[in-house]
Design a protein around this motif. Structure first.
Motif, PDB file in Angstrom:
ATOM      1  N   VAL A 194       0.835  -1.201   0.000  1.00  0.00           N
ATOM      2  CA  VAL A 194       0.000   0.000   0.000  1.00  0.00           C
ATOM      3  C   VAL A 194       0.875   1.259   0.000  1.00  0.00           C
ATOM      4  N   ALA A 195       1.862   1.279   0.905  1.00  0.00           N
ATOM      5  CA  ALA A 195       2.698   2.467   1.073  1.00  0.00           C
ATOM      6  C   ALA A 195       3.575   2.749  -0.141  1.00  0.00           C
ATOM      7  N   GLU A 196       4.001   1.699  -0.832  1.00  0.00           N
ATOM      8  CA  GLU A 196       4.934   1.888  -1.951  1.00  0.00           C
ATOM      9  C   GLU A 196       4.305   2.637  -3.118  1.00  0.00           C
ATOM     10  N   GLN A 197       2.990   2.653  -3.199  1.00  0.00           N
ATOM     11  CA  GLN A 197       2.322   3.345  -4.299  1.00  0.00           C
ATOM     12  C   GLN A 197       2.556   4.854  -4.250  1.00  0.00           C
ATOM     13  N   LEU A 198       2.901   5.349  -3.081  1.00  0.00           N
ATOM     14  CA  LEU A 198       3.069   6.793  -2.918  1.00  0.00           C
ATOM     15  C   LEU A 198       4.512   7.216  -2.663  1.00  0.00           C
ATOM     16  N   GLY A 199       5.347   6.280  -2.196  1.00  0.00           N
ATOM     17  CA  GLY A 199       6.609   6.732  -1.656  1.00  0.00           C
ATOM     18  C   GLY A 199       7.910   6.218  -2.234  1.00  0.00           C
ATOM     19  N   ILE A 200       7.915   5.470  -3.345  1.00  0.00           N
ATOM     20  CA  ILE A 200       9.174   4.975  -3.890  1.00  0.00           C
ATOM     21  C   ILE A 200       9.593   5.809  -5.090  1.00  0.00           C
ATOM     22  N   THR A 201      10.800   6.342  -5.028  1.00  0.00           N
ATOM     23  CA  THR A 201      11.322   7.135  -6.143  1.00  0.00           C
ATOM     24  C   THR A 201      12.783   6.777  -6.372  1.00  0.00           C
ATOM     25  N   LEU A 202      13.204   6.807  -7.628  1.00  0.00           N
ATOM     26  CA  LEU A 202      14.615   6.612  -7.947  1.00  0.00           C
ATOM     27  C   LEU A 202      15.407   7.835  -7.492  1.00  0.00           C
ATOM     28  N   PHE A 203      16.624   7.619  -7.080  1.00  0.00           N
ATOM     29  CA  PHE A 203      17.486   8.760  -6.766  1.00  0.00           C
ATOM     30  C   PHE A 203      17.787   9.532  -8.048  1.00  0.00           C
ATOM     31  N   ASP A 204      17.976  10.825  -7.896  1.00  0.00           N
ATOM     32  CA  ASP A 204      18.217  11.698  -9.046  1.00  0.00           C
ATOM     33  C   ASP A 204      19.387  11.192  -9.888  1.00  0.00           C
ATOM     34  N   GLY A 205      19.144  11.062 -11.165  1.00  0.00           N
ATOM     35  CA  GLY A 205      20.184  10.655 -12.092  1.00  0.00           C
ATOM     36  C   GLY A 205      20.368   9.157 -12.228  1.00  0.00           C
ATOM     37  N   MET A 206      19.711   8.371 -11.383  1.00  0.00           N
ATOM     38  CA  MET A 206      19.928   6.927 -11.403  1.00  0.00           C
ATOM     39  C   MET A 206      19.459   6.291 -12.709  1.00  0.00           C
ATOM     40  N   ALA A 207      18.305   6.668 -13.205  1.00  0.00           N
ATOM     41  CA  ALA A 207      17.784   6.072 -14.438  1.00  0.00           C
ATOM     42  C   ALA A 207      18.746   6.310 -15.601  1.00  0.00           C
ATOM     43  N   THR A 208      19.285   7.512 -15.684  1.00  0.00           N
ATOM     44  CA  THR A 208      20.225   7.852 -16.762  1.00  0.00           C
ATOM     45  C   THR A 208      21.509   7.043 -16.648  1.00  0.00           C
ATOM     46  N   ILE A 209      22.009   6.915 -15.427  1.00  0.00           N
ATOM     47  CA  ILE A 209      23.250   6.166 -15.204  1.00  0.00           C
ATOM     48  C   ILE A 209      23.069   4.698 -15.560  1.00  0.00           C
ATOM     49  N   LEU A 210      21.965   4.105 -15.150  1.00  0.00           N
ATOM     50  CA  LEU A 210      21.706   2.699 -15.457  1.00  0.00           C
ATOM     51  C   LEU A 210      21.607   2.484 -16.969  1.00  0.00           C
ATOM     52  N   LYS A 211      20.948   3.415 -17.647  1.00  0.00           N
ATOM     53  CA  LYS A 211      20.829   3.329 -19.102  1.00  0.00           C
ATOM     54  C   LYS A 211      22.198   3.404 -19.764  1.00  0.00           C
ATOM     55  N   THR A 212      23.043   4.318 -19.262  1.00  0.00           N
ATOM     56  CA  THR A 212      24.387   4.480 -19.819  1.00  0.00           C
ATOM     57  C   THR A 212      25.215   3.219 -19.620  1.00  0.00           C
ATOM     58  N   LEU A 213      25.173   2.664 -18.421  1.00  0.00           N
ATOM     59  CA  LEU A 213      25.935   1.446 -18.137  1.00  0.00           C
ATOM     60  C   LEU A 213      25.467   0.293 -19.013  1.00  0.00           C
ATOM     61  N   LYS A 214      24.165   0.177 -19.174  1.00  0.00           N
ATOM     62  CA  LYS A 214      23.629  -0.913 -19.989  1.00  0.00           C
ATOM     63  C   LYS A 214      24.018  -0.738 -21.451  1.00  0.00           C
ATOM     64  N   GLN A 215      23.977   0.496 -21.947  1.00  0.00           N
ATOM     65  CA  GLN A 215      24.365   0.753 -23.334  1.00  0.00           C
ATOM     66  C   GLN A 215      25.846   0.453 -23.579  1.00  0.00           C
ATOM     67  N   ARG A 216      26.645   0.568 -22.538  1.00  0.00           N
ATOM     68  CA  ARG A 216      28.072   0.253 -22.645  1.00  0.00           C
ATOM     69  C   ARG A 216      28.317  -1.260 -22.635  1.00  0.00           C
ATOM     70  N   GLY A 217      27.280  -2.012 -22.319  1.00  0.00           N
ATOM     71  CA  GLY A 217      27.432  -3.457 -22.293  1.00  0.00           C
ATOM     72  C   GLY A 217      27.779  -4.032 -20.937  1.00  0.00           C
ATOM     73  N   GLU A 218      27.637  -3.212 -19.878  1.00  0.00           N
ATOM     74  CA  GLU A 218      27.931  -3.718 -18.537  1.00  0.00           C
ATOM     75  C   GLU A 218      26.793  -4.634 -18.075  1.00  0.00           C
ATOM     76  N   ASN A 219      27.108  -5.551 -17.169  1.00  0.00           N
ATOM     77  CA  ASN A 219      26.116  -6.473 -16.620  1.00  0.00           C
ATOM     78  C   ASN A 219      25.554  -5.900 -15.326  1.00  0.00           C
ATOM     79  N   LEU A 220      24.246  -5.765 -15.257  1.00  0.00           N
ATOM     80  CA  LEU A 220      23.596  -5.140 -14.106  1.00  0.00           C
ATOM     81  C   LEU A 220      22.728  -6.155 -13.359  1.00  0.00           C
ATOM     82  N   PHE A 221      22.872  -6.171 -12.032  1.00  0.00           N
ATOM     83  CA  PHE A 221      22.124  -7.091 -11.178  1.00  0.00           C
ATOM     84  C   PHE A 221      21.634  -6.355  -9.937  1.00  0.00           C
TER      85      PHE A 221
END
Length: 214
Positions: free
Chosen positions: A78-105
């Motif tokens: 119930v609570a997660e519907q209102l309160g979970i957010t990615l840290f600033d810049g995290m989505a961009t960083i993950l995308k960059t790492l994945k585009q470089r071919g790094e393995n993410l877990f």
């Protein structure tokens, strides 16, 4: 570094308020003494199967604890519907790492079902090669099981792998698995205890993750 293993809570996403709200509500609904916010935050990074008994002011048998876990998970959903957010810049960083071919877990103390649900909610449902939740290991953090299982399953080189987390338990787990560690200081609730583990890398912002792949 080629293999990036992330903790979830307070590393990828800011979930502190959600965890506190859900925990306190669960204890209240069960008629138990409510843990303080400080107590809940101090145990973040530890599975509820370990932390809940320690936070309780009353002795709890296995049946009561099992029921408390179920109530917590329902309240968290119930609570997660209102309160979970990615840290600033995290989505961009993950995308960059994945585009470089790094393995993410993701290696988390969360159960794998809510973990995957949270990742999907944040738009990261297909970002990671695999996840490891608390239900997928024989021993919880700081034991290295979650990391070692992934290294073996995907034939990853330990010397090219790094555990990224906000808590001392993440640093201890990484060291126990004999891989590099990176302290996510942007989410650390207790920076002193994290630094005391002498992480390989001390990161102040998610943007610095890119440097580990250079």
């Amino acid at each position: 570094m080629r293999n990036f293993l992330f903790d979830f809570d307070s590393t990828l996403a800011d979930t502190r308020d959600v965890a506190v709200t859900a925990t306190q509500k669960a204890y209240a609904l069960k008629g138990l003494a409510i843990p303080s916010r400080e107590a809940v935050v101090s145990y973040m990074g530890v599975p509820i199967e370990v932390s809940f008994a320690k936070m309780a002011q009353e002795p709890l048998d296995e049946a009561t604890l099992a029921d408390l876990y179920d109530v917590f998970r329902a309240q968290y959903q119930v609570a997660e519907q209102l309160g979970i957010t990615l840290f600033d810049g995290m989505a961009t960083i993950l995308k960059t790492l994945k585009q470089r071919g790094e393995n993410l877990f993701v290696v988390s103390s969360k159960h794998s079902v809510p973990l995957q649900r949270n990742l999907t909610q944040l738009g990261l449902g297909t970002t990671f090669t695999a996840i490891s939740g608390s239900d997928m290991v024989a021993h919880y953090k700081p034991a290295p099981d979650g990391i070692l299982n992934l290294l073996q399953r995907f034939e990853l080189a330990a010397n090219e792998s790094v555990m990224i987390g906000d808590a001392k338990y993440d640093m201890q787990m990484g060291k126990n698995a004999h891989i590099a560690t990176a302290a996510a200081m942007w989410g650390a609730a207790d920076p002193t205890s994290v630094k005391a583990e002498s992480p390989t890398y001390l990161l102040q912002t998610p943007a610095e993750l890119v440097n580990l792949a250079d």
